[in-house]
Design an enzyme around this catalytic site. Structure first.
Site, mmCIF file in Angstrom:
data_model
loop_
_atom_site.group_PDB
_atom_site.id
_atom_site.type_symbol
_atom_site.label_atom_id
_atom_site.label_comp_id
_atom_site.label_asym_id
_atom_site.label_seq_id
_atom_site.Cartn_x
_atom_site.Cartn_y
_atom_site.Cartn_z
ATOM 1 N N LYS A 30 3.169 6.181 16.601
ATOM 2 C CA LYS A 30 2.463 5.135 16.231
ATOM 3 C C LYS A 30 2.914 3.859 16.680
ATOM 4 C CE LYS A 30 -0.173 6.802 12.221
ATOM 5 N NZ LYS A 30 -0.596 6.444 11.066
ATOM 6 N N HIS A 76 -0.230 0.503 -0.941
ATOM 7 C CA HIS A 76 0.883 1.551 -1.113
ATOM 8 C C HIS A 76 1.395 1.493 -2.518
ATOM 9 C CE1 HIS A 76 1.193 1.199 3.353
ATOM 10 N NE2 HIS A 76 0.912 2.487 3.344
ATOM 11 N N SER A 128 -2.528 -1.172 6.486
ATOM 12 C CA SER A 128 -1.701 -1.897 7.269
ATOM 13 C C SER A 128 -1.887 -2.310 8.477
ATOM 14 C CB SER A 128 -0.282 -0.956 7.593
ATOM 15 O OG SER A 128 0.332 -0.542 6.414
ATOM 16 N N ARG A 185 -8.256 6.496 0.674
ATOM 17 C CA ARG A 185 -9.150 5.195 0.423
ATOM 18 C C ARG A 185 -10.640 5.739 0.645
ATOM 19 N NH1 ARG A 185 -5.410 2.612 4.725
ATOM 20 N NH2 ARG A 185 -5.301 4.752 5.247
HETATM 21 P P1 ADP Z 1 0.650 7.279 7.504
HETATM 22 O O1 ADP Z 1 0.918 6.555 9.215
HETATM 23 O O2 ADP Z 1 1.380 8.382 7.247
HETATM 24 O O3 ADP Z 1 -0.834 7.372 7.462
HETATM 25 P P2 ADP Z 1 0.321 4.716 6.089
HETATM 26 O O4 ADP Z 1 1.737 3.899 5.868
HETATM 27 O O5 ADP Z 1 -0.806 4.206 6.754
HETATM 28 O O6 ADP Z 1 1.159 6.033 6.802
HETATM 29 O O7 ADP Z 1 -0.037 5.512 4.810
HETATM 30 C C1 ADP Z 1 0.672 6.266 3.900
HETATM 31 C C2 ADP Z 1 -0.226 6.810 2.839
HETATM 32 O O8 ADP Z 1 -0.718 6.040 1.969
HETATM 33 C C3 ADP Z 1 -1.516 7.661 3.359
HETATM 34 O O9 ADP Z 1 -1.683 8.601 2.750
HETATM 35 C C4 ADP Z 1 -2.407 6.398 3.365
HETATM 36 O O10 ADP Z 1 -3.753 7.260 3.289
HETATM 37 C C5 ADP Z 1 -2.215 5.916 1.974
HETATM 38 N N1 ADP Z 1 -2.592 4.567 1.685
HETATM 39 C C6 ADP Z 1 -2.352 3.471 3.030
HETATM 40 N N2 ADP Z 1 -3.160 2.404 2.503
HETATM 41 C C7 ADP Z 1 -3.454 2.640 1.177
HETATM 42 C C8 ADP Z 1 -4.250 2.169 0.371
HETATM 43 N N3 ADP Z 1 -4.868 0.688 0.595
HETATM 44 N N4 ADP Z 1 -4.593 2.816 -0.926
HETATM 45 C C9 ADP Z 1 -4.274 3.859 -0.889
HETATM 46 N N5 ADP Z 1 -3.543 4.532 -0.209
HETATM 47 C C10 ADP Z 1 -2.958 4.148 1.019
#
Ligand code: ADP
Length: 160
Positions: free
Chosen positions: A40, A16, A127, A89
């Site tokens: 979630k 992130h 995460s 990703r």
């Molecule tokens: P959500 O529940 O909205 O998917 P996340 O916190 O899991 O929330 O992810 C928010 C955004 O960040 C999403 O677009 C996800 O694809 C992106 N994201 C999460 N981890 C990574 C990572 N390691 N690299 C790039 N983008 C990421």
């Protein structure tokens, strides 16, 4: 241009943060919006997730923090923002993100979604995986900042 980067951030990872830093170099203003997505069943409360993001962005001048409930499209409309940033990703993200971007476009044709890719060393980070590793007592220090690691340790050590 002002953009919103929405997500659950449960918890924030270096993936992130990589995206936030990349976006902050391109756009005038980046708002990291932490969602209260009850579907979630997050490990961390919204307050804790917000606190961790706040700590992570404290030295980034053009990055701010927000919380939102419900649909991101309603949040951006309210704030008069036209651009949403999402991370891509591996292929696995594609279908869900594609669906969401196009659905959001149906809800509001003026809002555009921009996808960014993290550094390849973070392209496998999620995460969810980090929570699993922490739950099993693994070392997550290379995946999350130290203040997140500390909270993960606390949250998972209360489990039987
Ligand atoms: P959500 O529940 O909205 O998917 P996340 O916190 O899991 O929330 O992810 C928010 C955004 O960040 C999403 O677009 C996800 O694809 C992106 N994201 C999460 N981890 C990574 C990572 N390691 N690299 C790039 N983008 C990421």
């Amino acid at each position: 241009m002002k953009v919103v980067y929405p997500g659950s951030f449960d918890p924030l990872t270096y993936g992130h943060l990589d995206l936030i830093k990349r976006a902050s170099k391109i756009f005038d203003e980046v708002v990291v919006a932490v969602g209260n997505n009850l579907q979630k069943a997050p490990l961390f409360s919204l307050t804790k997730r917000v606190k961790l993001v706040k700590e992570a962005i404290k030295n980034l001048g053009n990055v701010s923090l927000a919380q939102f409930d419900g649909l991101i499209i309603d949040y951006v409309k309210n704030k008069n923002i036209k651009t949403v940033i999402r991370g891509l990703r591996a292929i696995s993200d594609f279908e869900y993100e594609f669906q969401m971007a196009l659905t959001n476009r149906k809800l509001d044709a003026d809002v555009e979604t921009i996808f960014m890719m993290p550094d390849e060393s973070y392209s496998y980070l999620s995460s969810k995986l980090i929570k699993e590793i922490a739950n099993l007592g693994g070392d997550v220090s290379q995946f999350v900042p130290p203040f997140v690691e500390k909270e993960l340790r606390k949250a998972t050590s209360c489990k039987p």
